[in-house]
Design a protein around this motif. Structure first.
Motif: not given
Lengths: 445, 251
Positions: A405, A408-409, A412-413, A436, A440
């Protein structure tokens, strides 16, 4: 010529298509015929580039040069507005021109009344209606000698976007040109050709999208020429969301005049092989230019961004930021050339190139190429390749977010930091959603 | 709650903590003060598990567990919260998404259900009042483009939502103007509970006018050189740190 076997091999089919296309596009003002012929001659002489060419050495083009592409049929049937919806962005006032398999599709386009001083047409129509103006510019900036792909595109000049914004005129909303290749297009090639003229003191924004409705293996070979005259402003956004089996070669040539401002934004998500050439020529003093890019690769995608910036006059400022996210066995290339002539004193050029490798098998070849011949300049470049930022990772962990997680965050950032500079919120939001959903998909896989 | 015994830590070759011993009981507020370079921020970061620091000796027990043996995210899930001196910006990720993800990780660790977005916004609405913010802050990217004061307020908002058992505030007062300081301190005070402990790391006594500690400890050279009640902070304000550090130096 043995090493050009790819080029020679396809030239027979290309020649047939060439004859058919030039008959079909009909109109042939003699100058246009000559331009196409020059493109064809150059292509036949030089063929496709290969890894022996310095500018192409990181990219294996065999899947392109080994395929005998044919010119796409131009039947827009089967392409519906609903099918295109994921690739359109609800920007207030946006004018949308849709091209199917390279040819303008009026039934899918949304054109509305434009202020005086703005000419917006498919290039095919402009060739007839604005022949003299088009002749003065077409092929003058992106020339066949620059690469075999540009030569081939020139041989097949037929349609694309034509936009002229005359002196001191402001085009409020952006023009969105959508080039869609429809499903069942295995083995076809399209050669979109765009011409954008922003005259003195005028303002315009253009978004070019290259998309696909299926998962075909086709070739898009696009060329855009943009002229931004003195004191004018152009925002140019290119969004490549082709099929992941397709090949995309896109050349964008922007020539800026004195005191003009330019923003080039390039986003690449699709295509098995994607090559973006961006050439920006600063042809006057006091120019500002920004070149921003984001690319993502997964599976075995190849994404190659070659940018070239020519500082030829004093007091110009440029900023370039390219970021890439590479997963699986994908391969990225970034080559950022900045050439500063002896006349270009007080040049201020910043280049940043960052790549995030999400898997051990992902690769990036990155090469800043600064050639500076003036002494009073400020040129910086920074390249980072690697994993996620440790300080940010710790911040997330300190909030209880670790593992996949957190990755992923932060990934994405990393992407969002570039995307947030896209001028239109609906575009930004849609592209953030694409990023995103790819992340995912990764987490689930 | 927290028992630190003879803690030693270093960053690279530099030894920073040289034997910290400190016990924090439930509901207590401890202030850690000291001159620059005394190790007070390092202590805060070591407790949260920052990878830049290596523990070279001693132990830390948190609710009976070996805290130093836990990954940073597990510490957070167990109720340890560090309010950063320099909160990190996370472009593109909204405060709402980030905080809900954090809360859900903590809830999952506790064996609770994830909170759905609607219930989450109800919860946040209450917590926003503590830091005198409206809901619009939740759609902004985490700390991205925030002023120094906004970042510190955001840390307190996160703390309010995540409801830690042990909150460590690392120089939360630095760079705050008087209004922001009041808002931040007020938020912290409202979060005081008999079962929640707080460690306030600060250089200045000013913050302690608002957050009144039960204990004050003075750090120098990576050790606690003096402990006392809240009046010790006032004494430090009047006299500076020199009288203490010199006394230790000559001892």
């Amino acid at each position: 010529m043995a090493d050009r076997s790819g080029g020679v091999g396809v030239s027979g089919a290309i020649l047939q298509d060439y004859v058919a296309t030039s008959r079909d596009a009909g109109a042939g003002a003699p100058w246009l015929g000559a331009l196409r012929q020059a493109g064809l001659d150059r292509f036949q002489a030089a063929g496709f580039p290969s890894t022996r060419d310095e500018d192409w050495r990181f990219l294996n083009l065999a899947p392109i040069t080994g395929t005998s592409f044919r010119v796409a049929d131009t039947d827009a049937a089967g392409v519906t507005r609903a099918a295109l919806a994921p690739f359109l962005y609800p920007i207030p006032g946006v004018i949308t021109l849709v091209f199917v398999n390279g040819r303008f599709a009026p039934a899918l386009s949304d054109r509305h009344a434009l202020p005086r001083g703005i000419t917006l047409q498919p290039l095919a129509a402009a060739l007839a209606a604005e022949g003299e103006l088009v002749r003065r510019h077409l092929g003058q900036y992106a020339t066949p000698v620059q690469s075999g792909f540009t030569a081939l595109n020139t041989a097949f000049v037929a349609d694309g976007l034509f936009l002229r914004v005359s002196r001191d005129t402001v085009l409020d909303a952006p023009v969105h040109a959508v080039f869609v290749t429809h499903s069942g297009a295995d083995g076809v090639a399209t050669h979109p050709r765009n011409l954008i003229l922003v005259e003195r003191g005028a303002r315009a924004a253009v978004i070019e999208s290259y998309v696909s409705l299926g998962q075909s293996a086709y070739l898009t070979n696009a060329v855009t020429e943009a002229v931004v005259e003195d004191g004018a402003y152009l925002e140019h956004t290119k969004i490549q969301r082709e099929s992941e089996r397709a090949f995309h070669v896109g050349t964008t040539h922007i020539r800026q005049g004195r005191d003009s401002r330019g923003l080039s934004f390039s986003v690449s998500f699709g295509a098995a092989i994607c090559r973006n050439n961006l050439d920006v020529v600063l042809d006057g003093p006091g120019i500002e230019a920004q070149m921003l890019g984001l690319y993502m690769g997964r599976d075995r995608q190849e994404v190659d961004n070659h940018t070239s910036l020519l500082h030829a006059h004093p007091n110009c400022g440029t900023r370039e930021v390219y970021k890439g996210i590479l997963d699986d066995r994908s391969h990225g290339v970034f080559n950022g050339k900045i050439y500063v002539t002896p006349e270009a004193q007080k040049t201020d050029a910043k280049q940043t190139n960052r790549a995030l490798l999400l898997s051990d098998a992902a690769r990036i070849d990155t090469k800043p190429q600064l050639e500076i011949f003036a002494d009073d300049v400020k040129c910086t470049h920074g390249a980072t390749v690697g994993a996620l930022d440790q300080a940010s990772a710790f911040y997330l962990k300190s909030r209880g977010i670790g593992g996949a997680l957190a990755r992923k965050i932060l990934t994405y950032a990393f992407a969002a930091e570039v995307l947030e500079e896209i001028p239109y919120e609906p575009v930004r939001a849609a592209l953030e959603a694409v990023v995103m959903s790819r992340l995912e998909a990764r987490t689930e896989g | 709650m927290l028992e630190i015994v003879n803690l030693h830590a270093r960053a690279g070759d530099k030894q920073i903590l040289n034997g910290i011993t400190l016990t924090v009981n439930p509901g207590e507020v401890h202030a850690i003060m000291g001159p620059n370079g005394s190790g007070k921020s390092t202590l805060a970061q070591v407790l949260a598990g920052h990878p830049a620091y290596e523990v070279t000796g001693g132990e830390v027990r948190y609710e009976g567990q070996d805290l130093l043996d836990m990954d940073p995210e597990l510490r957070a899930q167990a109720g340890v919260f560090l309010a950063f001196q320099y909160p990190v910006e996370i472009p593109g990720v909204s405060n709402a998404y980030f905080l809900r993800a954090a809360l859900n990780e903590i809830r999952k660790a506790r064996g609770e259900e994830e909170i759905d977005p609607v219930d989450f916004m109800d919860l946040v609405e209450e917590k926003l009042k503590l830091v005198e913010w409206g809901p619009e802050i939740m759609s902004r990217a985490v700390n991205h483009g925030f002023s120094g004061g906004e970042k510190k307020r955001n840390e307190i908002l996160q703390m309010a939502v995540l409801e830690p058992k042990l909150a460590i505030l690392d120089e939360t007062d630095s760079g705050l103007d008087i209004d922001a300081l009041r808002i931040v301190a007020n938020g912290v005070n409202k979060l005081r509970r008999p079962d929640r402990s707080t460690i306030v790391v600060t250089h200045y006594q000013r913050l302690l006018n608002y957050i009144v500690p039960d204990f004050v400890h003075v750090l120098a050279g990576g050790r606690i050189i003096k402990s006392g009640g809240k009046e010790l902070a006032l004494e430090l304000e009047a006299k500076g740190y020199e009288w203490l550090t010199e006394a230790v130096g000559s001892a």
